[in-house]
Scaffold this motif. Structure first.
Motif, short mmCIF file in Angstrom:
data_model
loop_
_atom_site.label_atom_id
_atom_site.label_comp_id
_atom_site.label_asym_id
_atom_site.label_seq_id
_atom_site.Cartn_x
_atom_site.Cartn_y
_atom_site.Cartn_z
N ALA A 196 4.31 50.45 13.83
CA ALA A 196 4.79 49.17 12.97
C ALA A 196 6.22 49.47 13.17
O ALA A 196 6.86 50.75 13.21
N ILE A 197 7.18 48.13 13.20
CA ILE A 197 8.53 48.52 13.15
C ILE A 197 8.98 47.31 11.98
O ILE A 197 8.23 46.42 11.68
N ALA A 198 10.10 47.46 11.46
CA ALA A 198 10.82 46.51 10.63
C ALA A 198 12.25 46.82 10.73
O ALA A 198 12.93 47.79 11.28
N TYR A 199 13.16 45.85 10.01
CA TYR A 199 14.62 46.20 9.64
C TYR A 199 14.80 45.92 8.39
O TYR A 199 14.21 45.18 7.35
N ILE A 245 13.36 44.88 3.26
CA ILE A 245 12.51 45.17 4.59
C ILE A 245 11.71 43.91 4.91
O ILE A 245 11.14 43.44 4.23
N ILE A 246 11.79 43.83 6.36
CA ILE A 246 11.18 42.78 6.89
C ILE A 246 10.56 43.36 7.99
O ILE A 246 11.17 43.66 9.14
N PRO A 247 9.05 43.23 8.23
CA PRO A 247 8.35 43.82 9.31
C PRO A 247 8.66 42.82 10.51
O PRO A 247 8.84 41.66 10.54
N SER A 263 6.27 41.05 26.14
CA SER A 263 6.23 41.43 24.71
C SER A 263 5.62 42.50 24.13
O SER A 263 4.38 42.93 24.70
N LEU A 264 6.04 43.08 22.97
CA LEU A 264 5.16 44.29 22.31
C LEU A 264 4.96 43.59 21.16
O LEU A 264 5.64 42.91 20.45
N GLN A 265 3.83 44.09 20.75
CA GLN A 265 3.08 43.50 19.44
C GLN A 265 3.09 44.90 18.31
O GLN A 265 2.81 46.04 18.88
N TYR A 266 3.26 44.70 17.15
CA TYR A 266 3.25 45.64 16.13
C TYR A 266 2.52 45.18 15.01
O TYR A 266 2.43 43.96 14.73
#
Length: 263
Positions: free
Chosen positions: A222-225, A232-234, A244-247
């Motif tokens: 999982a990633i977010a900024y 925080i937004i995933p 594409s990469l999926q999280y």
């Protein structure tokens, strides 16, 4: 409505000298903060941290500090009308404060995540340790990827390592701990980044500050900024030339991270 040089001005226009370096070269420093509890003194508003970051850049550039009483006074007035304030300081110490609303659909983005796309390496920010008015590269990156149906750009370096988004710092969960790019990679020392590092350390939760190589990002679940406005937004999809990469935007780790923004 905005605050400029110790005065509240009811207008949508700001008058600057045509030779002002802020106009000609983007020679300003700024910080953007979200008001919590209608107070600059809320621990989540992080007023002092924002002022300290401005001072750090002013000292680094050899610029004049503003009258901080004026800065505080203007912020106190504008927070009654806006939940988000942007404070800009010119090289000669002039202060300019403007307000805005929270981004539209923020709750939906926080809940379900967004699509990002990698930007070209030449669009990495200049002077990444500082938040300057010369924000053209990040602005271009975000506008370019929005034509690809992405909502945020991820800035990369010449080695293809992920640095930050066009508006925030990156966080990832994988192999039982949190990961975030190190400051040495050339990223902004975000206020919320520092807040999260402190809170995670207090809870004895491991954080690896390592470069986000093309190999590492594939190992994250999982990633977010994060930034001071959106919290925080995933990120559920990252578009890149190789595919594409999926999280997982609903990963349990993200809800735990969100709890660190609660009073």
């Amino acid at each position: 409505m905005y605050w400029y040089c110790g005065e509240l001005i009811e207008s949508q226009k700001l008058e600057l000298d045509i030779n002002d370096p802020g106009l000609l070269y983007g020679a300003t420093v700024f910080t953007t903060l979200r008001i919590y509890g209608d107070s600059l003194d809320s621990s989540l508003t992080n007023w002092q941290a924002h002022c300290d970051r401005l001072k750090f850049s002013l000292h680094a550039f050899g610029w004049t500090e503003p009258d901080w009483n004026f800065v505080r006074q203007g912020a106190e007035i504008l927070l009654k009308h806006f939940p988000v304030l942007r404070i800009t300081i010119f090289p000669d110490g002039r202060e300019w404060i403007m307000g805005r609303l929270l981004p539209p659909n923020l709750t939906e983005k926080q809940s379900h995540g967004i699509v990002c796309a990698l930007a070209e390496p030449e669009l990495a920010r200049s002077l990444p340790d500082h938040k300057t008015g010369n924000y053209l590269s990040a602005w271009l990156a975000k506008n370019i990827v929005q034509t690809l149906t992405a909502e945020e750009a991820i800035l990369v370096n010449s080695q293809g390592n992920w640095l930050e988004t066009s508006t925030g710092n990156l966080w990832g969960w994988g192999e039982g701990c949190w990961w975030t790019p190190p400051l040495e990679a050339g990223i902004l020392p975000g206020i919320e980044r520092s807040h999260l590092l402190k809170e995670l350390k207090n809870r004895q939760i491991s954080v690896q500050q390592e470069p986000w190589t093309p190999e590492l990002v594939k190992r994250l679940a999982a990633i977010a900024y994060t930034n001071s406005v959106v919290e925080i937004i995933p990120i559920h999809t990252v578009q890149q030339p190789t595919g594409s990469l999926q999280y997982n935007p609903y990963h349990d780790c993200l809800s735990k991270l969100k709890e660190l923004f609660l009073p």
